[in-house]
Design a protein around this motif. Sequence first.
Motif, PDB file in Angstrom:
ATOM      1  N   ARG A 101      54.627  36.166  56.999  1.00 46.31           N
ATOM      2  CA  ARG A 101      53.550  35.570  57.795  1.00 46.31           C
ATOM      3  C   ARG A 101      52.220  36.249  57.545  1.00 46.31           C
ATOM      4  N   LEU A 102      51.168  35.474  57.677  1.00 45.66           N
ATOM      5  CA  LEU A 102      49.824  36.036  57.741  1.00 45.66           C
ATOM      6  C   LEU A 102      49.271  35.684  59.113  1.00 45.66           C
ATOM      7  N   ASP A 103      48.477  36.584  59.680  1.00 45.87           N
ATOM      8  CA  ASP A 103      47.881  36.305  60.985  1.00 45.87           C
ATOM      9  C   ASP A 103      46.985  35.076  60.902  1.00 45.87           C
ATOM     10  N   THR A 106      43.886  35.764  59.072  1.00 44.67           N
ATOM     11  CA  THR A 106      44.021  36.305  57.714  1.00 44.67           C
ATOM     12  C   THR A 106      44.055  35.156  56.711  1.00 44.67           C
ATOM     13  N   TYR A 133      46.610  43.503  49.659  1.00 46.48           N
ATOM     14  CA  TYR A 133      45.590  42.948  50.547  1.00 46.48           C
ATOM     15  C   TYR A 133      44.208  43.431  50.136  1.00 46.48           C
ATOM     16  N   HIS A 185      51.122  42.757  62.259  1.00 48.08           N
ATOM     17  CA  HIS A 185      49.728  43.249  62.205  1.00 48.08           C
ATOM     18  C   HIS A 185      49.612  44.577  61.462  1.00 48.08           C
ATOM     19  N   GLN A 186      50.438  44.794  60.455  1.00 47.24           N
ATOM     20  CA  GLN A 186      50.526  46.146  59.905  1.00 47.24           C
ATOM     21  C   GLN A 186      49.205  46.674  59.326  1.00 47.24           C
ATOM     22  N   VAL A 187      48.527  45.848  58.548  1.00 50.58           N
ATOM     23  CA  VAL A 187      47.282  46.334  57.929  1.00 50.58           C
ATOM     24  C   VAL A 187      46.268  46.672  59.029  1.00 50.58           C
ATOM     25  N   LYS A 188      46.163  45.776  59.991  1.00 49.93           N
ATOM     26  CA  LYS A 188      45.182  46.009  61.062  1.00 49.93           C
ATOM     27  C   LYS A 188      45.517  47.275  61.836  1.00 49.93           C
ATOM     28  N   LEU A 201      40.446  40.179  56.206  1.00 48.30           N
ATOM     29  CA  LEU A 201      41.704  40.498  55.519  1.00 48.30           C
ATOM     30  C   LEU A 201      42.175  39.285  54.723  1.00 48.30           C
TER      31      LEU A 201
HETATM   32  N1  URA Z   1      48.726  42.771  58.111  1.00 46.53           N
HETATM   33  C1  URA Z   1      47.996  42.294  59.122  1.00 46.53           C
HETATM   34  O1  URA Z   1      47.524  43.037  59.961  1.00 46.53           O
HETATM   35  N2  URA Z   1      47.807  40.963  59.189  1.00 46.53           N
HETATM   36  C2  URA Z   1      48.268  40.115  58.268  1.00 46.53           C
HETATM   37  O2  URA Z   1      48.028  38.913  58.377  1.00 46.53           O
HETATM   38  C3  URA Z   1      49.034  40.613  57.212  1.00 46.53           C
HETATM   39  C4  URA Z   1      49.248  41.961  57.154  1.00 46.53           C
END
Ligand code: URA
Length: 234
Positions: A101-103, A106, A133, A185-188, A201
């Motif tokens: 999934r993507l947010d 995103t 990303y 939400h890993q990247v965030k 993102l």
């Molecule tokens: N990490 C995020 O925070 N959002 C995404 O959509 C994908 C990875």
Amino acid sequence: MQRLDKRLADTGRWSRKQARQLIRAGRVEVAGQVCRAPEQKVDGQAPVRVDGTDIGGAGPVYLMLYKPAGLISATRDAGQETVLHLLPQRYRRMGLFPVGRLDKDTEGLLLLTNDGPLAHRLLSPRSHVDKVYYVEVDGVLDEGDCRAVAAGLALPDGLACLPGRLELLEGGGRGYLTLQEGKYHQVKRMMLALGKPVRYLKRVGFGPLILDEELGKGGWRALTQLEIQALFGQ
Ligand code: URA
């Protein structure tokens, strides 16, 4: 082996109900014989004809989609538009779903398929599929952030991230982040833990796939044979 009505419906040209009607009406042949039983199991290789025309292979479908912001990565949602709304009607009946999934806010690369086993394998942490990303943050990313990401960040909410790779881009607040996991939400959450909240993102890579920028936001295309082979080699 697959039910005949499902084989017809998987082409996206008929609903399951329409497929049953065609079959019962004697308009469908399997390997040259009329078959009036929707539940009949047919070999994936067996030629199937409707009104004398071959319906083509029963193979799974693999699409690359350039997700725009504003749509959710789900197959259905009562209130909101999903990424499947970007596809023509014929694809919506094929049981396609996004792999990961993507947010909603995103953008970027989403793989859509109806190949459950492949999706399962690609999403398994044991497959170590790189997700790349492009990220813009408030603040300036630096070498210390790269080292912290490479060491595996420990987030304040308890998540222990696997080691990742952060490459800095000119301008300070931009970079490419490569992860082999995909927690919520890993990247965030990672950028927030570094004190640099995400402003923008976009996923640009998923395993061997690279986002085809020519698609433009909301665009999609079938994967090439080479891309499909690369996914299976992942
Ligand atoms: N990490 C995020 O925070 N959002 C995404 O959509 C994908 C990875």
